[in-house]
Design a protein around this motif. Structure first.
Motif, PDB file in Angstrom:
ATOM      1  N   ASP A 385       0.892  -1.078  -0.067  1.00  0.00           N
ATOM      2  CA  ASP A 385       0.018   0.095  -0.066  1.00  0.00           C
ATOM      3  C   ASP A 385       0.959   1.332  -0.157  1.00  0.00           C
ATOM      4  O   ASP A 385       2.158   1.244   0.413  1.00  0.00           O
ATOM      5  N   ASN A 386       0.240   2.331  -0.429  1.00  0.00           N
ATOM      6  CA  ASN A 386       1.125   3.614  -0.276  1.00  0.00           C
ATOM      7  C   ASN A 386       0.115   4.626  -0.469  1.00  0.00           C
ATOM      8  O   ASN A 386      -0.836   4.721  -1.150  1.00  0.00           O
ATOM      9  N   THR A 390      -2.609  13.999  -5.508  1.00  0.00           N
ATOM     10  CA  THR A 390      -2.368  14.651  -6.494  1.00  0.00           C
ATOM     11  C   THR A 390      -1.313  15.781  -6.348  1.00  0.00           C
ATOM     12  O   THR A 390      -0.499  16.110  -6.996  1.00  0.00           O
ATOM     13  N   ASP A 481      -6.663  14.804   5.233  1.00  0.00           N
ATOM     14  CA  ASP A 481      -7.152  13.330   5.848  1.00  0.00           C
ATOM     15  C   ASP A 481      -7.182  13.307   7.236  1.00  0.00           C
ATOM     16  O   ASP A 481      -6.424  13.861   7.809  1.00  0.00           O
ATOM     17  N   ARG A 496     -11.530  11.392   4.500  1.00  0.00           N
ATOM     18  CA  ARG A 496     -11.208  12.875   4.216  1.00  0.00           C
ATOM     19  C   ARG A 496     -11.883  13.570   5.335  1.00  0.00           C
ATOM     20  O   ARG A 496     -13.020  13.566   5.847  1.00  0.00           O
ATOM     21  N   ARG A 507     -10.704  11.132  -7.358  1.00  0.00           N
ATOM     22  CA  ARG A 507     -11.168  11.940  -6.445  1.00  0.00           C
ATOM     23  C   ARG A 507     -12.097  13.003  -6.862  1.00  0.00           C
ATOM     24  O   ARG A 507     -11.952  13.561  -8.130  1.00  0.00           O
TER      25      ARG A 507
HETATM   26  P1  AMP Z   1      -5.532  11.861  -5.280  1.00  0.00           P
HETATM   27  O1  AMP Z   1      -5.521  13.308  -5.244  1.00  0.00           O
HETATM   28  O2  AMP Z   1      -6.760  11.625  -6.305  1.00  0.00           O
HETATM   29  O3  AMP Z   1      -4.537  10.975  -5.594  1.00  0.00           O
HETATM   30  O4  AMP Z   1      -6.640  11.364  -3.814  1.00  0.00           O
HETATM   31  C1  AMP Z   1      -5.870  11.527  -2.808  1.00  0.00           C
HETATM   32  C2  AMP Z   1      -6.745  11.217  -1.496  1.00  0.00           C
HETATM   33  O5  AMP Z   1      -6.819   9.791  -1.697  1.00  0.00           O
HETATM   34  C3  AMP Z   1      -5.995  10.929  -0.339  1.00  0.00           C
HETATM   35  O6  AMP Z   1      -6.156  12.509   0.228  1.00  0.00           O
HETATM   36  C4  AMP Z   1      -6.865  10.012   0.437  1.00  0.00           C
HETATM   37  O7  AMP Z   1      -7.852  10.436   0.976  1.00  0.00           O
HETATM   38  C5  AMP Z   1      -6.735   9.088  -0.551  1.00  0.00           C
HETATM   39  N1  AMP Z   1      -6.049   8.132  -0.663  1.00  0.00           N
HETATM   40  C6  AMP Z   1      -4.703   7.922  -1.412  1.00  0.00           C
HETATM   41  N2  AMP Z   1      -4.175   6.894  -1.219  1.00  0.00           N
HETATM   42  C7  AMP Z   1      -4.637   6.249  -0.128  1.00  0.00           C
HETATM   43  C8  AMP Z   1      -4.265   4.985   0.608  1.00  0.00           C
HETATM   44  N3  AMP Z   1      -3.113   4.246   0.109  1.00  0.00           N
HETATM   45  N4  AMP Z   1      -5.071   4.949   1.623  1.00  0.00           N
HETATM   46  C9  AMP Z   1      -6.195   5.570   2.020  1.00  0.00           C
HETATM   47  N5  AMP Z   1      -6.387   6.510   1.393  1.00  0.00           N
HETATM   48  C10 AMP Z   1      -5.579   7.005   0.336  1.00  0.00           C
END
Ligand code: AMP
Length: 631
Positions: A385-386, A390, A481, A496, A507
């Motif tokens: 997981d990571n 954006t 988050d 979030r 998102r």
């Molecule tokens: P985005 O900008 O579209 O990549 O979305 C980012 C958001 O996705 C983050 O602020 C988190 O809410 C969620 N997110 C991304 N990766 C993870 C992860 N590995 N575990 C939990 N939430 C994640």
């Protein structure tokens, strides 16, 4: 041997020394004079005075040693096309497109909007922009005319690169049609539109504006376009993302810091080096596609696989057949995609020879344990997981196996990546929560490391207001988050804090969807919330008050009205933002001061208790939400 703890600690204790070391991972045309300028926080400038170019680092610098190595493998199960471009061939194509764009009047600092399906030309266009110092703004193909028009007006591109159509599960998805609509709506239309004709859909051309890609390419076959040497902080691209307000923000990325951070992340986190093959199943319209389909693999001299198609067509084994055929070493996907595969025959996971594959990374949304176990057991590989956004461009939290093989913990994306000082803050008091297991806002102490957003395109003030003032502590970037940290320093992400939802790793801002639904003539008021979903993680659910409720007073009329409203979202924002359900109510739960009680609506929609309701104006509104869901 350095432990990861020491490695990470050094990155924070001595950021200039640490990042100066990492900067050697890329080529500089002119060396930088200062590693970091943080004299005007929260604006961080990395590698000040250094000049470089992303396309040079992704392509040119590999020509001497790996010119004949595959750079880009393109596979489309939609059209049956399969093509490999070596670094030399990629160099040629990118030079052609660079010449084409210059010929169309694009110069350094101009924006080029790329609205394209998953075709190799999209990658050429991105790298061609990088080559000539133009700023690309890739817009995901799932976005429709209104979303696209907003992005056109914000970026004001000189040229838009697009195509007749994409294809999804065998059905053409129109691009040009939506693009024409968007340009019609836009206040700042581009002067030229460059169009790849895949012959998937009919394409009307606007004389004088629309230019055919193949025809123009033929005129630029032998172009050699030198790289523009950009100062490290000059923007490489803009990528729009959703937030609390209805208008998407243009995340602006720099050049030098981004290249360095990506190269370091490939070594430390993704364990991928020159000569390896990297397969990210994302779309170039998202940040994962920018960083880990296009730039990072190529910067380190790896081969990147670009895939157009769904994960279950012709069957759920398609990805694994690609792994076998092209000897993929590292894969990157999303939990939703794995949950989709889970519905298919698990024997498909064992049908192909996966000996080359070392690691599978998943990101973009919370990874649930059953999904992680299912895929890890199924393919017999570690699943990692990571967590990132954006805004950051590369992982904030992960397991840096390249430094030390720390164990993973189910439910946690891991520990802070090098360069990130990640902390938890109390939302109400703004105090840092230093004790483990305390829930708060996950935040990053400034300066953000290289590669992260440098500002909101055209709006420094919005950047500061949005990200750096919501946690009332100085110089702290809010991720928006919720999270906790355990006693071993592993973080757990708990959703979030704002009105952003995550549908299948995509998102979306609930406000954008509300604005779109509100444009329906019969909508008086509407609330959109994210509701937990077994497959997609979350889906959008709308609760609308109609001006004329008689238009939905029977089940049949309700369904018709619901369909009509979904179509509004489809045509304005795109199917990606379509709510899973639109329910009709006569009142929405609000506080006495008129604030929508979104968290209560969401809780009820998920079958939970609505929480603190001391300030609610009309308690019957809650019953209506419950009734609507159970109707
Ligand atoms: P985005 O900008 O579209 O990549 O979305 C980012 C958001 O996705 C983050 O602020 C988190 O809410 C969620 N997110 C991304 N990766 C993870 C992860 N590995 N575990 C939990 N939430 C994640």
């Amino acid at each position: 041997m350095t432990t990861y703890k020491e490695y990470h600690a050094r990155s924070l204790r001595d950021p200039t020394g640490f990042w100066a070391d990492q900067a050697r991972l890329i080529d500089w045309h002119q060396p930088f004079s200062q590693v970091l300028d943080y004299s005007t926080p929260p604006f961080a400038k990395w590698f000040v005075g250094g000049t470089t170019n992303l396309a040079h680092n992704a392509i040119d610098r590999h020509l001497a040693t790996r010119g004949d190595q595959p750079a880009l493998i393109y596979v489309s199960t939609e059209t049956g096309e399969e093509k490999t471009y070596t670094f030399r061939q990629l160099y040629r194509e990118v030079n052609r497109v660079a010449g084409m764009l210059k010929g169309l009047g694009v110069t350094r600092g101009n924006r080029v909007l790329i609205y394209m399906p998953m075709i190799a030309e999209a990658t050429f266009a991105m790298l061609a922009c990088a080559r000539i110092g133009a700023i690309h703004s890739v817009v995901f193909g799932g976005f429709a005319a209104v979303s696209l028009a907003t992005r056109i007006d914000d970026a004001q591109p000189t040229v838009i690169v697009s195509a007749d159509a994409g294809s999804r599960a065998g059905k053409p998805v129109p691009y040009k049609l939506l693009l024409d609509e968007a340009i019609e709506l836009a206040k700042f239309p581009p002067s030229k539109v460059l169009l790849v004709d895949r012959k998937l859909a009919e394409m009307k051309r606007v004389p004088g504006r629309d230019v055919d890609y193949a025809t123009l390419r033929a005129q630029h076959m032998n172009d050699e376009v030198p790289c523009e040497w950009l100062e490290s902080s000059e923007p490489s691209y803009i990528l729009y993302t959703s937030g609390t307000t209805g208008t998407p923000k243009g995340v602006q990325r720099d050049t030098g810091g981004y290249a360095v951070a990506l190269a370091a992340s490939m070594r430390d986190i993704f364990c991928c080096e020159a000569g390896d093959t990297f397969f990210s199943t994302s779309d170039i319209g998202w940040v994962v596609g920018h960083s880990y389909i296009v730039y990072a693999p190529l910067i380190v001299g790896a081969t990147t696989v670009m895939y157009e198609g769904v994960p279950v067509r012709p069957d759920g084994g398609i990805w694994w057949s690609i792994v076998e055929k092209y000897k993929v070493n590292v894969m990157f996907s999303s939990p939703t995609a794995i949950r989709v595969l889970k519905k298919h025959d698990p024997a498909l996971l064992r049908k192909y020879d996966l000996a080359s594959l070392r690691l599978l990374f998943l990101a973009g949304e919370p990874l649930d344990e059953p999904t992680a176990r299912w895929i890890s057991d199924g393919i017999g590989k570690p699943v990692i997981d990571n967590y990132w956004q954006t805004e950051t461009g590369w992982p904030i939290l992960g397991i840096s196996r390249g430094i030390q093989a720390l164990p993973s913990k189910f439910g946690s994306p891991g520990v802070p990546a090098a360069g990130y000082s990640v902390k938890i803050f109390d939302e109400a008091t703004g105090a840092e929560l230093t004790q483990p297991h305390r829930k708060g806002v996950v935040a990053i102490e400034g300066p953000l490391p290289p590669g992260c957003m440098t500002t909101v395109w055209g709006d420094d003030d919005r950047y500061v207001r949005t990200y750096w003032t919501s946690v009332p502590s100085k110089h702290v970037y809010s991720t928006f988050d919720w999270g906790i940290r355990d006693e071993d320093g592993y973080f757990f992400i708990l959703g979030r804090t704002d009105d952003v939802i995550n549908v299948a790793g995509h998102r979306l801002g609930t406000r954008e969807i509300e604005e779109s639904l509100s444009s329906h003539p019969n909508v008086a008021e509407v609330a959109v919330v994210g509701v937990a979903d077994a497959l997609k993680g979350q889906v959008a659910m709308a609760f609308a008050i109609l001006k004329d409720a008689t238009k939905a007073d029977t089940l049949e009329k309700k369904l018709a009205h619901e369909g009509e409203m979904m179509k509004v979202v489809d045509s304005q924002l795109g199917a990606v933002a379509r709510p899973a359900r639109v329910h009709f109510v006569s009142v929405l739960p609000k506080t006495r001061s008129g604030k929508l009680l979104r968290r209560s609506i969401q809780a009820l929609a998920e079958g939970r208790e609505p929480g603190d309701l001391t300030t609610i104006e009309d308690p019957s509104a809650l019953q209506q939400i419950k009734d609507a869901i159970h109707a």
